[in-house]
Design a protein around this motif. Structure first.
Motif, PDB file in Angstrom:
ATOM      1  N   ALA A 116       0.813  -1.223   0.000  1.00  0.00           N
ATOM      2  CA  ALA A 116       0.000   0.000   0.000  1.00  0.00           C
ATOM      3  C   ALA A 116       0.843   1.268   0.000  1.00  0.00           C
ATOM      4  O   ALA A 116       0.286   2.371   0.014  1.00  0.00           O
ATOM      5  N   LEU A 117       2.155   1.145  -0.025  1.00  0.00           N
ATOM      6  CA  LEU A 117       3.019   2.315   0.089  1.00  0.00           C
ATOM      7  C   LEU A 117       2.755   3.329  -1.014  1.00  0.00           C
ATOM      8  O   LEU A 117       2.631   4.537  -0.760  1.00  0.00           O
ATOM      9  N   ARG A 118       2.651   2.872  -2.255  1.00  0.00           N
ATOM     10  CA  ARG A 118       2.483   3.795  -3.367  1.00  0.00           C
ATOM     11  C   ARG A 118       1.171   4.572  -3.280  1.00  0.00           C
ATOM     12  O   ARG A 118       1.143   5.782  -3.503  1.00  0.00           O
ATOM     13  N   VAL A 119       0.082   3.904  -2.883  1.00  0.00           N
ATOM     14  CA  VAL A 119      -1.198   4.603  -2.805  1.00  0.00           C
ATOM     15  C   VAL A 119      -1.190   5.649  -1.685  1.00  0.00           C
ATOM     16  O   VAL A 119      -1.806   6.715  -1.809  1.00  0.00           O
ATOM     17  N   LEU A 120      -0.464   5.382  -0.618  1.00  0.00           N
ATOM     18  CA  LEU A 120      -0.362   6.364   0.468  1.00  0.00           C
ATOM     19  C   LEU A 120       0.500   7.554   0.054  1.00  0.00           C
ATOM     20  O   LEU A 120       0.157   8.710   0.340  1.00  0.00           O
ATOM     21  N   LEU A 121       1.600   7.290  -0.632  1.00  0.00           N
ATOM     22  CA  LEU A 121       2.447   8.390  -1.102  1.00  0.00           C
ATOM     23  C   LEU A 121       1.697   9.245  -2.120  1.00  0.00           C
ATOM     24  O   LEU A 121       1.837  10.474  -2.134  1.00  0.00           O
ATOM     25  N   ASN A 122       0.897   8.603  -2.955  1.00  0.00           N
ATOM     26  CA  ASN A 122       0.059   9.366  -3.886  1.00  0.00           C
ATOM     27  C   ASN A 122      -0.911  10.262  -3.125  1.00  0.00           C
ATOM     28  O   ASN A 122      -1.211  11.387  -3.544  1.00  0.00           O
ATOM     29  N   GLY A 123      -1.394   9.759  -1.992  1.00  0.00           N
ATOM     30  CA  GLY A 123      -2.316  10.540  -1.179  1.00  0.00           C
ATOM     31  C   GLY A 123      -1.684  11.807  -0.628  1.00  0.00           C
ATOM     32  O   GLY A 123      -2.362  12.831  -0.478  1.00  0.00           O
ATOM     33  N   LEU A 124      -0.388  11.748  -0.330  1.00  0.00           N
ATOM     34  CA  LEU A 124       0.300  12.954   0.125  1.00  0.00           C
ATOM     35  C   LEU A 124       0.303  14.027  -0.956  1.00  0.00           C
ATOM     36  O   LEU A 124       0.267  15.225  -0.658  1.00  0.00           O
ATOM     37  N   GLU A 125       0.331  13.598  -2.195  1.00  0.00           N
ATOM     38  CA  GLU A 125       0.359  14.550  -3.309  1.00  0.00           C
ATOM     39  C   GLU A 125      -1.030  15.073  -3.656  1.00  0.00           C
ATOM     40  O   GLU A 125      -1.181  16.228  -4.055  1.00  0.00           O
ATOM     41  N   THR A 126      -2.053  14.231  -3.476  1.00  0.00           N
ATOM     42  CA  THR A 126      -3.389  14.597  -3.956  1.00  0.00           C
ATOM     43  C   THR A 126      -4.316  15.132  -2.870  1.00  0.00           C
ATOM     44  O   THR A 126      -5.358  15.707  -3.192  1.00  0.00           O
ATOM     45  N   ARG A 127      -3.961  14.962  -1.595  1.00  0.00           N
ATOM     46  CA  ARG A 127      -4.864  15.379  -0.522  1.00  0.00           C
ATOM     47  C   ARG A 127      -4.214  16.332   0.476  1.00  0.00           C
ATOM     48  O   ARG A 127      -4.497  16.262   1.688  1.00  0.00           O
ATOM     49  N   PRO A 128      -3.353  17.257   0.049  1.00  0.00           N
ATOM     50  CA  PRO A 128      -2.681  18.133   1.021  1.00  0.00           C
ATOM     51  C   PRO A 128      -3.624  19.118   1.706  1.00  0.00           C
ATOM     52  O   PRO A 128      -3.304  19.637   2.782  1.00  0.00           O
ATOM     53  N   ASN A 129      -4.790  19.373   1.126  1.00  0.00           N
ATOM     54  CA  ASN A 129      -5.707  20.362   1.700  1.00  0.00           C
ATOM     55  C   ASN A 129      -6.604  19.787   2.784  1.00  0.00           C
ATOM     56  O   ASN A 129      -7.235  20.544   3.522  1.00  0.00           O
ATOM     57  N   ASN A 130      -6.673  18.484   2.862  1.00  0.00           N
ATOM     58  CA  ASN A 130      -7.414  17.850   3.957  1.00  0.00           C
ATOM     59  C   ASN A 130      -6.410  17.501   5.053  1.00  0.00           C
ATOM     60  O   ASN A 130      -5.717  16.493   4.985  1.00  0.00           O
ATOM     61  N   LYS A 131      -6.317  18.361   6.052  1.00  0.00           N
ATOM     62  CA  LYS A 131      -5.243  18.229   7.042  1.00  0.00           C
ATOM     63  C   LYS A 131      -5.301  16.924   7.822  1.00  0.00           C
ATOM     64  O   LYS A 131      -4.262  16.317   8.111  1.00  0.00           O
ATOM     65  N   ILE A 132      -6.510  16.489   8.175  1.00  0.00           N
ATOM     66  CA  ILE A 132      -6.620  15.249   8.948  1.00  0.00           C
ATOM     67  C   ILE A 132      -6.165  14.058   8.117  1.00  0.00           C
ATOM     68  O   ILE A 132      -5.389  13.212   8.581  1.00  0.00           O
ATOM     69  N   THR A 133      -6.619  13.978   6.882  1.00  0.00           N
ATOM     70  CA  THR A 133      -6.207  12.881   6.004  1.00  0.00           C
ATOM     71  C   THR A 133      -4.704  12.925   5.750  1.00  0.00           C
ATOM     72  O   THR A 133      -4.028  11.883   5.778  1.00  0.00           O
ATOM     73  N   PHE A 134      -4.175  14.117   5.510  1.00  0.00           N
ATOM     74  CA  PHE A 134      -2.738  14.295   5.284  1.00  0.00           C
ATOM     75  C   PHE A 134      -1.950  13.788   6.485  1.00  0.00           C
ATOM     76  O   PHE A 134      -0.973  13.034   6.354  1.00  0.00           O
ATOM     77  N   TRP A 135      -2.378  14.195   7.676  1.00  0.00           N
ATOM     78  CA  TRP A 135      -1.722  13.769   8.921  1.00  0.00           C
ATOM     79  C   TRP A 135      -1.837  12.250   9.115  1.00  0.00           C
ATOM     80  O   TRP A 135      -0.877  11.598   9.526  1.00  0.00           O
ATOM     81  N   LYS A 136      -3.006  11.699   8.790  1.00  0.00           N
ATOM     82  CA  LYS A 136      -3.208  10.252   8.928  1.00  0.00           C
ATOM     83  C   LYS A 136      -2.251   9.475   8.020  1.00  0.00           C
ATOM     84  O   LYS A 136      -1.704   8.440   8.415  1.00  0.00           O
TER      85      LYS A 136
END
Length: 268
Positions: free
Chosen positions: A173-193
């Motif tokens: 799942a590493l790649r999907v999580l790293l992609n999330g850092l790029e695509t969800r920076p405006n959702n602070k809780i998700t970014f932090w998670k």
């Protein structure tokens, strides 16, 4: 009221039972055990869950999930979680439906303090914690959630992926999580998670660049100290990681300094 009586009543309310109390129910049929999951007595609910889990009876999956969603007694809740964990991959789709659905205190703000371990699992975390018990077979289901869902469901799926990686060293799942850092920076809780979940991916060089970038950013303090903590947990003591954490020790925020110091202790 005598002290022993009080202990007994407290134990019953929490759903805790003695070993001899389960013996009388061992031979009960599955249908009767499922009925017991709705008993007024918390001990009966715990006993029913424990037996269903030991039997790994798939007929119990949906009733256990329904009960877990509403259960208030601590030991009953834990027994239901343990039972579903024993069911394995078959239970994952039903548990996915519980993500974000248990409890009413979902995280809506970033933490104000550096990581503080809780003694008991919170109700809101039970679905994710149960999925973590199942482990690697649950990862593809969780990846699909991360790719398709949002809000609390997404965030708890992220928690579960991090827990599974830490427990099993499954890095799929590493790649999907790293992609999330790029695509969800405006959702602070998700970014932090996501940052927090990456701490489960030990010795993953691929996770270092985005985390190091965060240390140099103007992100919220909680996101910065979580990135520092995760760098320590990943456990790669490259010179650039050590240098960035040493620099962070000079930060004015006490929680950021604490996180940097603790990460350096782990890495050195």
């Amino acid at each position: 009221m005598a002290a022993e009586d009080k202990k007994r009543i407290d134990r019953e309310k929490r759903g805790q039972f003695l070993a001899e109390e389960i013996e009388a129910c061992i031979e009960f049929k599955t249908a009767h055990l499922i009925e017991m999951l709705n008993a007024d007595n918390a001990q009966k609910r715990t006993i029913a869950a424990a037996i269903l889990g030991n039997r790994k009876d798939k007929k119990g999956i949906v009733p256990l999930c329904d009960s877990l969603k509403k259960e208030k007694a601590l030991y009953s809740r834990i027994a239901m979680s343990e039972a579903l964990g024993k069911m394995g991959e078959t239970a994952v789709p039903s548990l996915i439906k519980l993500l974000g659905q248990i409890g009413n205190n979902q995280e809506t703000e970033l933490p104000v303090k550096y990581f503080n371990k809780k003694s008991f699992p919170l109700a809101r975390d039970m679905a994710a914690r149960t999925i973590i018990k199942i482990g690697k077979p649950a990862t593809p289901y969780l990846i699909k959630v991360v790719e398709e869902q949002d809000s609390y469901i997404l965030q708890q799926a992220i928690d579960a992926l991090g827990g599974i990686a830490a427990k099993t060293n499954d890095k799929s799942a590493l790649r999907v999580l790293l992609n999330g850092l790029e695509t969800r920076p405006n959702n602070k809780i998700t970014f932090w998670k996501i940052i927090r979940a990456l701490s489960g991916f030990k010795h993953s060089n691929e996770a270092l660049p985005p985390l190091l970038n965060i240390l140099e950013s103007d992100c919220d303090a909680a996101i910065i100290w979580e990135s520092a903590r995760t760098l320590g947990q990943i456990g790669i003591n490259r010179p650039d990681v050590i240098s960035a954490l040493c620099k962070l020790e000079e930060n004015n925020h006490p929680e950021v300094k604490k996180a940097a110091k603790n990460a350096l202790i782990i890495l050195k």
